[in-house]
Design a protein around this motif. Structure first.
Motif, PDB file in Angstrom:
ATOM      1  N   ASN A 570       0.841  -1.203   0.000  1.00 13.12           N
ATOM      2  CA  ASN A 570       0.000   0.000   0.000  1.00 13.12           C
ATOM      3  C   ASN A 570       0.872   1.246   0.000  1.00 13.12           C
ATOM      4  OD1 ASN A 570       0.964   0.122   2.607  1.00 13.12           O
ATOM      5  ND2 ASN A 570      -1.004  -0.274   3.597  1.00 13.12           N
ATOM      6  N   GLU A 571       0.260   2.419   0.215  1.00 10.57           N
ATOM      7  CA  GLU A 571       1.003   3.672   0.178  1.00 10.57           C
ATOM      8  C   GLU A 571       2.104   3.698   1.231  1.00 10.57           C
ATOM      9  OE1 GLU A 571      -2.241   3.348   0.312  1.00 10.57           O
ATOM     10  OE2 GLU A 571      -3.184   4.513  -1.284  1.00 10.57           O
ATOM     11  N   VAL A 572       1.822   3.097   2.405  1.00  8.42           N
ATOM     12  CA  VAL A 572       2.816   3.072   3.482  1.00  8.42           C
ATOM     13  C   VAL A 572       4.058   2.299   3.044  1.00  8.42           C
ATOM     14  CG1 VAL A 572       3.244   2.363   5.872  1.00  8.42           C
ATOM     15  CG2 VAL A 572       1.001   3.259   5.218  1.00  8.42           C
ATOM     16  N   THR A 573       3.845   1.183   2.331  1.00  6.11           N
ATOM     17  CA  THR A 573       4.964   0.374   1.844  1.00  6.11           C
ATOM     18  C   THR A 573       5.904   1.216   0.983  1.00  6.11           C
ATOM     19  OG1 THR A 573       3.357  -1.433   1.684  1.00  6.11           O
ATOM     20  CG2 THR A 573       5.540  -1.822   0.762  1.00  6.11           C
ATOM     21  N   TYR A 574       5.325   1.932   0.020  1.00  3.33           N
ATOM     22  CA  TYR A 574       6.134   2.753  -0.880  1.00  3.33           C
ATOM     23  C   TYR A 574       6.802   3.898  -0.124  1.00  3.33           C
ATOM     24  CZ  TYR A 574       4.698   0.450  -5.181  1.00  3.33           C
ATOM     25  OH  TYR A 574       4.521  -0.467  -6.198  1.00  3.33           O
ATOM     26  N   ASN A 575       6.101   4.497   0.835  1.00  4.41           N
ATOM     27  CA  ASN A 575       6.694   5.586   1.612  1.00  4.41           C
ATOM     28  C   ASN A 575       7.900   5.113   2.414  1.00  4.41           C
ATOM     29  OD1 ASN A 575       4.831   7.440   0.677  1.00  4.41           O
ATOM     30  ND2 ASN A 575       3.476   7.255   2.441  1.00  4.41           N
ATOM     31  N   ILE A 576       7.792   3.920   3.003  1.00 11.53           N
ATOM     32  CA  ILE A 576       8.917   3.363   3.773  1.00 11.53           C
ATOM     33  C   ILE A 576      10.130   3.165   2.864  1.00 11.53           C
ATOM     34  CG2 ILE A 576       9.734   1.294   4.980  1.00 11.53           C
ATOM     35  CD1 ILE A 576       6.858   0.963   6.060  1.00 11.53           C
ATOM     36  N   PHE A 577       9.878   2.577   1.686  1.00  9.32           N
ATOM     37  CA  PHE A 577      11.006   2.266   0.801  1.00  9.32           C
ATOM     38  C   PHE A 577      11.555   3.527   0.140  1.00  9.32           C
ATOM     39  CE2 PHE A 577      13.271  -0.243  -2.478  1.00  9.32           C
ATOM     40  CZ  PHE A 577      13.884  -1.136  -1.620  1.00  9.32           C
ATOM     41  N   MET A 578      10.701   4.495  -0.166  1.00 10.35           N
ATOM     42  CA  MET A 578      11.190   5.782  -0.705  1.00 10.35           C
ATOM     43  C   MET A 578      12.105   6.465   0.305  1.00 10.35           C
ATOM     44  SD  MET A 578       8.092   7.718  -2.632  1.00 10.35           S
ATOM     45  CE  MET A 578       7.057   6.829  -3.778  1.00 10.35           C
ATOM     46  N   ASN A 579      11.691   6.486   1.543  1.00  9.54           N
ATOM     47  CA  ASN A 579      12.489   7.101   2.599  1.00  9.54           C
ATOM     48  C   ASN A 579      13.837   6.396   2.729  1.00  9.54           C
ATOM     49  OD1 ASN A 579      12.705   9.051   4.761  1.00  9.54           O
ATOM     50  ND2 ASN A 579      12.510   7.327   6.184  1.00  9.54           N
ATOM     51  N   PHE A 580      13.812   5.076   2.576  1.00 14.33           N
ATOM     52  CA  PHE A 580      15.030   4.267   2.643  1.00 14.33           C
ATOM     53  C   PHE A 580      15.987   4.634   1.514  1.00 14.33           C
ATOM     54  CE2 PHE A 580      17.065  -0.065   1.976  1.00 14.33           C
ATOM     55  CZ  PHE A 580      17.915   0.043   3.072  1.00 14.33           C
ATOM     56  N   LEU A 581      15.447   4.774   0.294  1.00 13.08           N
ATOM     57  CA  LEU A 581      16.276   5.138  -0.853  1.00 13.08           C
ATOM     58  C   LEU A 581      16.828   6.557  -0.709  1.00 13.08           C
ATOM     59  CD1 LEU A 581      14.113   3.681  -3.784  1.00 13.08           C
ATOM     60  CD2 LEU A 581      16.311   2.822  -2.983  1.00 13.08           C
ATOM     61  N   CYS A 582      15.993   7.473  -0.191  1.00 12.68           N
ATOM     62  CA  CYS A 582      16.427   8.856  -0.033  1.00 12.68           C
ATOM     63  C   CYS A 582      17.574   8.977   0.974  1.00 12.68           C
ATOM     64  CB  CYS A 582      15.264   9.736   0.395  1.00 12.68           C
ATOM     65  SG  CYS A 582      14.052  10.026  -0.922  1.00 12.68           S
ATOM     66  N   LYS A 583      17.557   8.117   2.004  1.00  9.36           N
ATOM     67  CA  LYS A 583      18.640   8.147   2.977  1.00  9.36           C
ATOM     68  C   LYS A 583      19.972   7.757   2.339  1.00  9.36           C
ATOM     69  CE  LYS A 583      15.998   7.447   7.209  1.00  9.36           C
ATOM     70  NZ  LYS A 583      15.691   6.537   8.339  1.00  9.36           N
ATOM     71  N   PHE A 584      19.888   6.944   1.276  1.00  8.05           N
ATOM     72  CA  PHE A 584      21.085   6.591   0.519  1.00  8.05           C
ATOM     73  C   PHE A 584      21.454   7.667  -0.500  1.00  8.05           C
ATOM     74  CE2 PHE A 584      20.299   2.173   1.858  1.00  8.05           C
ATOM     75  CZ  PHE A 584      21.591   1.794   2.186  1.00  8.05           C
ATOM     76  N   GLY A 585      20.627   8.696  -0.604  1.00  9.23           N
ATOM     77  CA  GLY A 585      20.859   9.736  -1.587  1.00  9.23           C
ATOM     78  C   GLY A 585      20.377   9.391  -2.974  1.00  9.23           C
ATOM     79  N   SER A 586      19.589   8.330  -3.094  1.00  7.58           N
ATOM     80  CA  SER A 586      19.105   7.879  -4.405  1.00  7.58           C
ATOM     81  C   SER A 586      17.772   8.554  -4.725  1.00  7.58           C
ATOM     82  CB  SER A 586      18.950   6.360  -4.403  1.00  7.58           C
ATOM     83  OG  SER A 586      20.159   5.733  -4.037  1.00  7.58           O
ATOM     84  N   ILE A 587      17.825   9.863  -5.012  1.00 10.83           N
ATOM     85  CA  ILE A 587      16.601  10.629  -5.257  1.00 10.83           C
ATOM     86  C   ILE A 587      15.930  10.200  -6.550  1.00 10.83           C
ATOM     87  CG2 ILE A 587      15.628  12.938  -5.522  1.00 10.83           C
ATOM     88  CD1 ILE A 587      16.780  12.359  -2.749  1.00 10.83           C
ATOM     89  N   GLU A 588      16.734   9.982  -7.583  1.00  9.36           N
ATOM     90  CA  GLU A 588      16.169   9.590  -8.869  1.00  9.36           C
ATOM     91  C   GLU A 588      15.464   8.245  -8.773  1.00  9.36           C
ATOM     92  OE1 GLU A 588      15.918  11.433 -11.567  1.00  9.36           O
ATOM     93  OE2 GLU A 588      16.839  13.042 -10.388  1.00  9.36           O
TER      94      GLU A 588
END
Length: 696
Positions: A570-588
């Motif tokens: 669901n939306e929470v799943t994607y938000n968790i993983f987006m936040n995880f990627l952003c912490k790595f600096g992987s904005i794209e």
């Protein structure tokens, strides 16, 4: 000649003597009592009637008197009630059944239901015994078939649907007699009132199989059942089937569908049906107060007070006066929208029109005042309730305890709870205790001792914690990081024979995942999967744990597994993983994940917006950041106000000021958090060209 004459006279005299002898034969004692009772009853000589009835009264005499006054049901019933008070006399089954026959024949149905109720509850007769008595005393001169419908109705009023069904089937199978469609309607209605939806459909199909023809009340019950199951469009199809079958709907039919539409959030459909009531009923049905109350309630829940006010205007034009329910719904609607002044103005208008606010309206006002943090006005209102003798009910107490807790007044909430316990005013549903436990855990570690006091009070009152209590404690300890205590409560719960639900398991998984026990959480998730007790919340907790503990491979594998399943994302799943990627600096990569999210039919939310913008503001240019904001808005995101004001707002203000310094032949459109943008720049030029500037 003289002798002949004398002989003839003597013969006639003898004959007359024989005739008079028969006429003055000593009467039977029962006849004397019967005649005396009838005379006294006709003359309403109740005291004399009591003296006669106090001795030698039999059921046979009572039956005869009731039959004698079968055309005067008030006297027959009054006589029965009078003799029923006599000591040493107990009316027989036949006696009461004959009276019921008389009352049904005179259409005194309320009295009949009252008699049957006393018959089965006070006198101890079963429904089948009453049925047998009514059948044995059935007489074409004093009886009609409605008596058996009345027995079905009486059984349903006693809350026993099984008894009502047994009466129907006993008559059909053993007596070869069918009750009317009205009796079936009463029976089916009682099933719906008891929320026995599945038995309702089963018995309805059985009734149809017996060859009964449905009437408008039957169809209304079918529509009501469908609306209860939120099958609105199926209910509408039944409505059209009524029209095709020549069964004209009444106002109840329309009201049920309109109310069903409003409860499902499709108030527009309810309003359309409201507008077409006259046309669909060939002008026979007009809206009533219930119709307007359903629509007003629906629009109040949506916060559309403008439409609500227009409906009130229509009520006035149709000379339909609002009732207390109308005012209560409107007050709740304005408070829900935050319009406190308008709500109080409406209360004053209600009082001016002669309505006294009840505790339902007070409860609504208190709830929303506490919700808005206005404890001062709430205290004044509570004092006014006490002064005007408006009683507190269990909902008032619940709102008070929850409101005090919500506003940080935990000690006051505990004091009020203890006062209620002392007055024995606390229900056994454990709602107050569970509310206190929930807010005490949120207040900090030092409140554990106070939780123990609440639980001790429960035990002293003979109550044990329920599943909600245990679940609240487990969740509280898990959020505090005290996993050992959460597990201990879980063990106590199992020992007490309480079965944990998925919410409790999810709390434990979440606590384990956040407290460096991710491997134990994984084991528990695997066990839940074997038990088929897994949902998206469980997996989101595990995914969040992997991300928090920087377990990249495990996080990637779990995310792709969840995405592959489809239902467990669901939306929470994607938000968790987006936040995880952003912490790595992987904005794209996070932006690509956003597109993947939309492709899967999920709508980004304000949390998605905050995650992307707060992480991207240090990685991309201001122009790209504003473009990211625009892209999110186009996808349906309502921006988080704080994030927008901190990051995007200043950039747009700079851009606007920069554009003012440049002399251009067209007006630059100001960006906003709620604007959508057209990809075609030429279209923008057409809309905001020089001709628009001239008009301005």
């Amino acid at each position: 000649m003289f002798l002949k004459f004398f002989f003839t006279k003597r013969t006639n005299l003898f004959a007359r003597s024989v005739h008079l002898g028969k006429h003055f034969k000593y009467p039977h004692p029962e006849d004397i009592i019967f005649n005396s009772l009838c005379v006294s009853l006709r003359q309403r000589k109740w005291n004399f009637l009591d003296k006669i009835a106090s001795s030698n009264l039999t059921n046979s005499i009572v039956n005869r008197v009731i039959l004698e006054f079968r055309k005067s049901p008030e006297l027959a019933l009054g006589f029965y009630q009078r003799v029923g008070e006599q000591k040493g006399f107990s009316p027989s089954l036949d006696c009461v059944c004959i009276l019921i026959h008389v009352m049904v024949n005179c259409k005194r149905y309320d009295d009949v239901l009252d008699l049957m109720n006393k018959f089965m509850q006070t006198m101890g007769y079963s429904h089948l015994e009453v049925l047998e008595g009514l059948w044995n005393t059935y007489d074409a001169e004093i009886s009609c078939p409605d008596v058996f419908d009345a027995l079905v109705r009486a059984s349903t009023l006693l809350g026993d649907t099984n008894c009502a069904y047994e009466v129907i089937i006993k008559l059909r199978m053993d007596k070869d007699f069918d009750v009317s469609i009205h009796a079936w309607n009463n029976f089916l209605n009682s099933l719906l009132r008891s929320n026995e939806i599945t038995p309702f459909w089963r018995k309805y199909e059985e009734m149809i199989a017996y060859g009964y023809l449905e009437n408008v009340y039957t169809m209304n019950l079918v529509i009501h059942a469908l609306c209860k199951e939120l099958l609105l469009y199926e209910a509408i199809s039944v409505f059209y089937r009524m029209l095709k079958g020549g069964i004209y709907p009444n106002v109840v039919t329309f009201n049920m569908i309109i109310n069903g539409a409003c409860k499902m959030g499709d108030v527009g459909l309810g309003l359309k049906l409201f507008r077409k009531m006259g046309m669909l009923s060939m002008g026979l049905v007009m809206p009533n107060l219930v119709t307007f109350n359903c629509l007003i309630n629906g629009y109040c829940k949506l916060g559309d007070m403008k439409t609500t006010e227009s409906l009130r205007d229509e009520m006035k034009k149709m000379v339909i006066e609002p009732n207390l329910r109308t005012y209560g719904t409107l007050v709740d609607g304005y408070l829900r929208k935050g319009c406190t002044d308008e709500a109080f103005r409406l209360c004053s208008h209600m009082v001016d029109n002669g309505f006294i606010p009840n505790n339902v309206i007070y409860n609504s006002i208190i709830h929303w005042l506490y919700f808005g943090g206005d404890t001062t006005t709430t205290s004044i209102l509570l004092s006014h309730m006490i002064k005007t003798n408006v009683g507190f009910d269990k909902f008032t107490n619940s709102i008070l305890v929850k409101g005090l807790c919500r506003n940080g007044l935990l000690n006051d909430a505990l004091s009020y709870y203890k006062w209620l316990v002392g007055k024995n005013l606390v229900d056994k549903d454990r709602f107050l205790e569970n509310t206190l436990v929930y807010y005490l855990f949120r207040s900090g570690h030092e409140s554990v001792s106070k939780v123990k006091q609440v639980l001790d009070d429960m035990v002293d009152r003979g109550l044990t914690p329920d599943t909600v209590t245990y679940g609240t404690m487990i969740d509280g300890f898990s959020k505090q990081g005290s996993i050992s205590n959460a597990v201990r409560v879980y063990d106590d719960m199992i020992k007490m024979g309480k079965k944990p639900n998925l919410v409790i398991y999810n709390s434990i998984v979440d606590g384990l995942s956040k407290n460096v026990s991710i491997d134990v959480a994984k084991i528990m998730v695997d066990d839940l999967k074997k038990l088929n007790l897994l949902d998206v919340v469980t997996l989101n907790s595990l995914l969040n744990g992997y991300c928090a503990n920087w377990k990249v491979n495990e996080a990637l594998n779990l995310f792709f597994q969840m995405q592959k399943d489809g239902k467990l994302v669901n939306e929470v799943t994607y938000n968790i993983f987006m936040n995880f990627l952003c912490k790595f600096g992987s904005i794209e990569e996070a932006k690509e994940l956003l597109e993947m999210m939309v492709t899967q039919g999920l709508t980004p939310d304000s949390i998605t917006y905050t995650i992307l913008l707060t992480n991207a503001c240090k990685k991309i240019s201001p122009e790209d950041l504003v473009e990211l904001h625009d892209n999110l808005v186009v996808k349906g995101v309502i921006p988080d106000s704080q994030t927008y004001d901190t990051i995007v707002g200043p950039l747009e203000k700079e851009e606007e000021e920069s554009n003012k310094k440049v002399d251009k032949p067209y007006k630059i459109k100001k960006r906003s958090s709620s604007s959508s943008y057209d990809d075609d720049d030429d279209d923008d030029d057409d809309v905001y060209g020089p001709h628009m500037m001239e008009q301005e």
